[in-house]
Design a protein around this motif. Structure first.
Motif, PDB file in Angstrom:
ATOM      1  N   ASN A   1       0.840  -1.197   0.000  1.00  0.00           N
ATOM      2  CA  ASN A   1       0.000   0.000   0.000  1.00  0.00           C
ATOM      3  C   ASN A   1       0.880   1.254   0.000  1.00  0.00           C
ATOM      4  O   ASN A   1       2.108   1.167   0.160  1.00  0.00           O
ATOM      5  N   TYR A   2       0.264   2.386  -0.138  1.00  0.00           N
ATOM      6  CA  TYR A   2       1.039   3.620  -0.297  1.00  0.00           C
ATOM      7  C   TYR A   2       1.963   3.865   0.898  1.00  0.00           C
ATOM      8  O   TYR A   2       3.113   4.298   0.733  1.00  0.00           O
TER       9      TYR A   2
ATOM     10  N   GLU B   1       3.612   1.923   2.566  1.00  0.00           N
ATOM     11  CA  GLU B   1       4.794   1.066   2.544  1.00  0.00           C
ATOM     12  C   GLU B   1       5.790   1.445   1.458  1.00  0.00           C
ATOM     13  O   GLU B   1       6.837   0.828   1.334  1.00  0.00           O
TER      14      GLU B   1
ATOM     15  N   HIS C   1      -2.502   9.411  -4.155  1.00  0.00           N
ATOM     16  CA  HIS C   1      -1.839   8.298  -3.478  1.00  0.00           C
ATOM     17  C   HIS C   1      -2.371   6.954  -3.973  1.00  0.00           C
ATOM     18  O   HIS C   1      -1.605   5.987  -4.117  1.00  0.00           O
ATOM     19  N   GLU C   2      -3.676   6.879  -4.229  1.00  0.00           N
ATOM     20  CA  GLU C   2      -4.243   5.633  -4.750  1.00  0.00           C
ATOM     21  C   GLU C   2      -3.705   5.338  -6.148  1.00  0.00           C
ATOM     22  O   GLU C   2      -3.414   4.182  -6.480  1.00  0.00           O
TER      23      GLU C   2
ATOM     24  N   GLU D   1      -0.111   4.185  -5.837  1.00  0.00           N
ATOM     25  CA  GLU D   1      -0.096   2.821  -5.305  1.00  0.00           C
ATOM     26  C   GLU D   1      -0.358   1.813  -6.420  1.00  0.00           C
ATOM     27  O   GLU D   1       0.310   0.765  -6.513  1.00  0.00           O
TER      28      GLU D   1
ATOM     29  N   ASN E   1       2.434  -1.067  -7.934  1.00  0.00           N
ATOM     30  CA  ASN E   1       2.119  -2.496  -7.880  1.00  0.00           C
ATOM     31  C   ASN E   1       1.936  -3.146  -9.243  1.00  0.00           C
ATOM     32  O   ASN E   1       1.995  -4.364  -9.355  1.00  0.00           O
TER      33      ASN E   1
ATOM     34  N   ASN F   1      -7.674 -10.761   0.144  1.00  0.00           N
ATOM     35  CA  ASN F   1      -8.190  -9.878   1.188  1.00  0.00           C
ATOM     36  C   ASN F   1      -8.108 -10.511   2.569  1.00  0.00           C
ATOM     37  O   ASN F   1      -8.732 -10.051   3.511  1.00  0.00           O
TER      38      ASN F   1
END
Length: 815
Positions: free
Chosen positions: A71-72, A74, A158-159, A162, A166, A599
Motif C-alpha cells: 500500500n502507499y 509502505e 496516493h491511490e 499505489e 504495484n 483480502n
C-alpha cells in the motif's frame, strides 16, 4: 483592425468548435473502452499463488506474473521521489494529463516525423497498464487520456501511485516494485538503499534496455541520471547523491527464492487446488498454508539427500561424463563451452580435469575458477561393475581420472570439493502427526527438478516385511499373544490363488523351529508370517486390514499377503502405521491447512479427524446438534470430528511393544543410536532387494522411508531396509525429535505382565532361571503351571518355591 479582430475571433471560435467536435467524436469512438467508476475502484492485480509451511516459510510460487502488492504507506520515500524524478515530476500538480509534455511530444512528431517521447504521466501509464493494450495507435492514446482524466476525478493521487507501484512491469517476470526488489536483490523493498531504489526506478521506461543484469552499463547510466534529477529537484542532498552514484551494481537474478526446498509438496498443493479453481489459481492472490514443519522438512531433505549419496558411493564410480575434451587441440573457449553445456545439478559444479599426479588432480570449474582435488575427495571411487560388485579400490588418481575428463563435484566443508556423480537410485520420506494426520515433512524423490514423479503418492511398491505388523495385529486381535508359538520350518503351500506350489523361505535360508511371535517379528521370519496368515485365514485378515485404511480389493487374496506382496504407496503405509502410533485410531493424512484470498478472507480451513481420547459425545437434544457432532472436550464443548477407534488399545499396545523390540534386538537395531526408548518400527525388503523400507514411530510422529530404483532393479547384494532406508530415517528422526520428551503409546491398565518360558511361551515354572516377562491381555494369560518338587530338607529351596507360589497367587488375583 476591428475587422481583423472579428476574423480572428471567428477563426478562434471555429477552431474551438472544431476542437470540441473532434474531441467529442474521438470520445464517442472510444467511450465504450472507458471504465466505469465501479471498475476503477474494483481494480484487482494479478497476484500469483503462494504456498507456505505452517510456520510461514515460503515453499513455492505459481504464476506468470510475480507480484507482491504493497500500500502507499509502505512505499519508501526515496523510491517515490526516484519514480517522480524519472517519470513524472509534476505528478502532484497536473490533472492526469501533462499538457506541456504532450505538446512537446506533438512538436517532436511534427518537426522530426518520428515519435520520440510519449508525454505520458504516471496516471496515463496506470490507465494503459490496467485497462488498455500496448498497441501504438492514436485511438489508444486518446483513450488513455480520457481514462487518466476520469481516474484523477475518482481516485486520490496516493491511490493512483499505489496502483502504479504495484502494476508496472520491471523485467524478469517482476510486476511491481516489491517484486522487483525480490527478483533483483533478494530483499524486501524497505531493505534497499538509495542506489538500488534508483536502479529499479529506472526500469519502467525500458525494462530490457535498462536491466541491470542484462545491460549493466546502460542501467548504471540510467540510475545515475535519476540520482542527478533527484539532487537537482532537492529530493536528496549532495552527500547522499555522492554515496549512491559511487555504489557498485549489486543486482542479480534471484528469481523465485523459496525459503525451504519442497518442490514435491508445492506441486501436490497446486494440483489439488487446480481441480477446484482452475487457471484463476495463478492470478487471484491465493495464499496456502500447509501442515509442513519447516525444521522437519529441512531434516527430511538432508536425510534423503545423504542417504541416497551414501548408497550411490558405496556401489562405485560409474565414470566421468561422456563428453571429453582434447586439452591439446581444443582452445580455451571450447573447453569452457563444454563445461557450460552440461546442465547444473543442485549447487554442484562441473569441472574439467586439467592435470593429475599421484594423489591430487587440478581441475577447472564451470565458473572459471581453478581447484585442486585432494586424494580424500577421490579415493572412494571404486569402479562400478554392477549393483552387486565393484572393482578394486583405487591407489592413485590415475585409476579414476585422466586429463580431459569432465566430472561433477559437490561442495564439502572440509575438502572443498568431492568427486561426485548423479545417483540413479531413488528414496522418499513421509512423516505424519499421528494424532490428526497432518503431514509434517515429505520428500518425493532425490531431486524434484530432475524428476517430478512423486514416489510418496504416485508410486506403489511392495512393502515386504514392512507390512507384517498389520498381520501380527490381526493375530493378536483374534486371540493370539506375543508368546504364541509358530513353527518356523520348511513348508509347501498349494494355494488355489497361487500359480504353483509355493515354498516360502526366510532371508538367508535359516529356519528357527518353534518361535514366539515377538521373536518372529523382530527377526522378520517369513515362514512364521506365512503360517500365521494361513491359520488366520486370508479373507478375515483382509477384512481386518480395512481398519488401517487399506482397501482389500487392492491387496492380494493369497498367502503372499503375509510377506507384503501388495502394491502400496509410502503414504498408505505411513497412514496404517499412524494407527499403531496414536493408540488405535484411524486418521486421514492431509497437507493443506487453510487457503486465504488476497483480502485475507478464509476460503478453506481444514477440519481433520483428530484423536481425542478424553472426548465424550454430548447427549443429542436435537437434529442440528447431532449433525454438528458436538463433543465435550477438556477445553470445553465444541464441534470436533473425532477419529474413530479401529483397534483395541490392548492389541495396539502389544503390537507397539513388539515393534520396540525390532529396534532393541532386531533388524532395526541401528536406530538404538537415537537413545530413545519410545520409538518402534519395522524394516522391509522385497524379493531380490528391489524395495527397501523402514517405517517407525513414537506416540506422536510416524515416518516411513522407501528406497529403490524406479525401474525396479535390485538394490544389490547386502542391501536391506536396515542398510538403505533405516539410516535416512534415523537422520530425520534425530532432528525431528530433538528436544522433545519421550512419547510412548499409552499402555492400558488392563494389561498384565507375567513370566513365561521363552522356549514354549507357557507360564514359567516357579524358580525357572531363564524365565522372561511378557505382556498379555487379561483373558489370554497362559495357564499357571505347578512344579512337582520332591520332599527335601533344603529350606532354601522350599522358601524359593513358596515365594514363587505367592507371586503366582498375586497374579491370579488380578483376574
Amino acid at each position: 483592425m476591428a475587422k481583423t479582430f472579428k476574423i480572428l475571433f471567428f477563426l478562434g471560435l471555429f477552431g474551438a468548435l472544431c476542437a470540441v467536435g473532434i474531441t467529442y467524436a474521438i470520445y464517442y469512438n472510444v467511450k465504450d473502452r472507458i471504465p466505469t467508476v465501479d471498475e476503477l475502484k474494483a481494480i484487482e492485480l494479478r497476484i500469483p499463488l503462494r504456498i507456505y509451511t505452517a510456520d510461514d516459510q515460503l515453499i513455492g510460487e505459481f504464476g506468470e506474473q510475480r507480484r507482491s502488492p504493497i500500500n502507499y504507506a509502505e512505499i519508501p520515500t526515496n523510491l517515490e521521489h526516484a519514480i517522480l524524478a524519472a517519470e513524472d515530476t509534476n505528478f502532484y500538480h497536473h490533472p492526469g494529463v501533462d499538457i506541456l509534455g504532450l505538446g512537446r511530444a506533438v512538436m517532436q512528431l511534427i518537426t522530426t516525423g518520428q515519435k520520440q517521447g510519449g508525454g505520458s504521466t504516471i496516471t496515463m501509464q496506470v490507465a494503459r497498464n490496467y485497462f488498455l493494450s500496448f498497441e501504438q495507435t492514436y485511438t489508444r492514446k486518446f483513450t488513455e487520456i480520457f481514462i487518466a482524466l476520469k481516474m484523477e476525478r475518482e481516485l486520490t493521487k496516493h491511490e493512483i501511485l499505489e496502483l502504479y507501484v504495484n502494476k508496472i512491469y520491471l523485467g524478469n517476470r517482476a510486476y511491481g516494485f516489491e517484486a522487483a526488489a525480490q527478483v533483483y536483490y533478494g530483499k524486501n523493498l524497505n531493505e534497499l538503499n538509495l542506489a538500488q531504489l534508483a536502479m529499479i526506478a529506472g526500469l519502467p521506461k525500458a525494462p530490457s534496455r535498462f536491466n541491470p543484469i542484462v545491460n549493466p552499463s546502460r542501467a548504471l547510466i540510467r540510475r545515475n541520471w535519476i540520482l542527478q534529477r533527484m539532487l537537482s529537484l532537492g529530493m536528496i542532498d549532495k552527500d547522499a547523491y555522492q554515496e549512491a552514484v559511487e555504489a557498485p551494481i549489486t543486482a542479480k537474478n534471484h528469481g523465485v527464492m523459496p525459503d525451504i526446498e519442497a518442490g514435491y509438496i508445492a506441486e501436490m498443493v497446486r494440483a489439488e487446488l487446480y481441480s477446484t479453481f482452475g487457471d484463476d489459481l495463478y492470478s487471484t492472490g491465493m495464499t496456502v498454508y500447509t501442515t509442513i514443519d519447516s525444521t522437519r522438512q529441512k531434516a527430511a531433505n538432508s536425510a534423503i539427500f545423504n542417504g541416497v549419496l551414501s548408497y550411490d558411493t558405496r556401489h562405485g564410480y560409474r565414470g566421468s561424463i561422456d563428453t571429453r575434451v582434447d586439452l591439446v587441440e581444443a582452445p580455451l573457449e571450447e573447453q569452457e563451452k563444454a563445461l557450460q553445456d552440461i546442465e547444473r545439478f543442485y549447487n554442484w559444479q562441473t569441472a574439467l580435469v586439467i592435470s593429475t599426479d599421484n594423489k591430487t588432480a587440478d581441475v577447472r570449474l564451470a565458473d572459471g575458477k581453478r581447484a585442486t582435488l585432494a586424494w580424500d575427495a577421490i579415493k572412494w571411487a571404486k569402479p562400478y561393475i554392477n549393483e552387486d560388485s565393484q572393482g578394486p579400490a583405487p591407489t592413485t588418481v590415475a585409476d579414476v581420472l585422466v586429463p580431459g575428463d569432465i566430472v561433477r563435484l559437490r561442495p564439502d566443508a572440509q575438502l572443498g570439493w568431492i568427486l561426485a556423480q548423479k545417483p540413479t537410485v531413488q528414496s522418499a520420506l513421509i512423516s505424519l502427526n499421528s494424532k490428526d494426520g497432518a503431514i509434517q515433512a515429505l520428500v518425493g524423490g532425490f531431486n524434484f527438478y530432475e524428476n517430478k514423479f512423486n514416489r510418496i503418492t504416485q508410486s506403489k511398491r511392495q512393502p515386504g516385511s514392512n507390512f507384517k505388523p498389520f498381520i501380527y495385529a490381526s493375530a493378536l486381535d483374534r486371540g493370539y499373544t506375543a508368546a504364541s508359538i509358530i513353527n518356523d520350518a520348511p513348508v509347501v503351500f498349494n494355494d488355489s490363488n497361487l500359480a504353483s506350489a509355493w515354498r516360502p523361505t526366510n532371508d538367508g535360508g535359516k529356519f528357527y523351529g518353534p518361535t514366539r511371535l515377538r521373536q518372529a517379528l523382530y527377526r522378520s521370519q517369513n515362514i512364521v508370517s506365512v503360517r500365521l496368515l494361513d491359520e488366520l485365514g486370508v479373507r478375515p485378515t483382509l477384512n481386518f486390514l480395512r481398519r488401517f485404511g487399506f482397501d482389500p480389493n487392492e491387496l492380494p487374496h493369497n498367502l503372499s499377503l503375509s510377506l507384503g506382496s501388495a502394491n502400496l504407496s509410502p503414504l498408505q503405509i505411513a497412514t496404517g502405521y499412524a494407527v499403531f502410533s496414536n493408540g488405535g485410531y484411524q486418521v486421514q493424512p492431509y497437507l493443506i491447512d487453510r487457503v486465504i484470498d488476497r483480502n485475507n478472507e478464509t476460503l478453506f480451513q481444514a477440519s481433520p479427524v483428530t484423536v481425542c481420547k478424553t472426548c465424550t459425545m454430548l447427549e443429542k437434544t436435537n437434529d442440528d446438534e447431532q449433525q454438528m457432532g458436538l463433543f465435550s472436550t477438556p477445553e470445553g464443548i465444541k464441534s470436533l470430528p473425532v477419529a474413530p477407534q479401529v483397534l483395541d488399545p490392548e492389541v495396539n499396545y502389544i503390537t507397539y511393544d513388539m515393534m520396540r523390540d525390532v529396534i532393541k534386538y532386531g533388524t532395526g537395531r541401528r536406530a538404538r543410536v537415537l537413545q530413545r526408548d519410545d520409538i518402534a518400527g519395522k524394516t522391509g525388503t522385497t524379493n531380490d532387494g528391489r524395495d527397501a523400507w523402514f517405517s517407525g514411530f513414537n506416540g506422536e510422529l510416524v515416518t516411513s522411508v522407501w528406497s529403490g530404483f524406479d525401474n525396479s532393479s535390485p538394490l544389490g547384494r547386502g542391501e536391506w531396509g536396515g542398510s538403505v532406508s533405516l539410516p535416512p530415517w534415523i537422520d530425520y528422526m534425530r532432528e525431528a525429535l530433538k528436544g522433545t520428551e519421550p512419547s510412548y503409546v499409552a499402555k492400558p491398565s488392563s494389561l498384565v505382565t507375567v513370566r513365561i518360558d521363552p522356549n514354549t511361551g507357557e507360564r514359567a515354572l516357579p524358580g525357572q532361571s531363564n524365565a522372561i516377562f511378557e505382556i498379555f491381555r487379561r483373558d489370554h494369560v497362559p495357564a499357571q503351571r505347578e512344579l512337582d518338587l520332591p520332599q527335601s530338607n533344603n529350606s532354601s529351596n522350599d522358601n524359593e518355591a513358596q515365594e514363587e507360589k505367592r507371586e503366582n497367587n498375586v497374579l491370579e488375583n488380578l483376574f
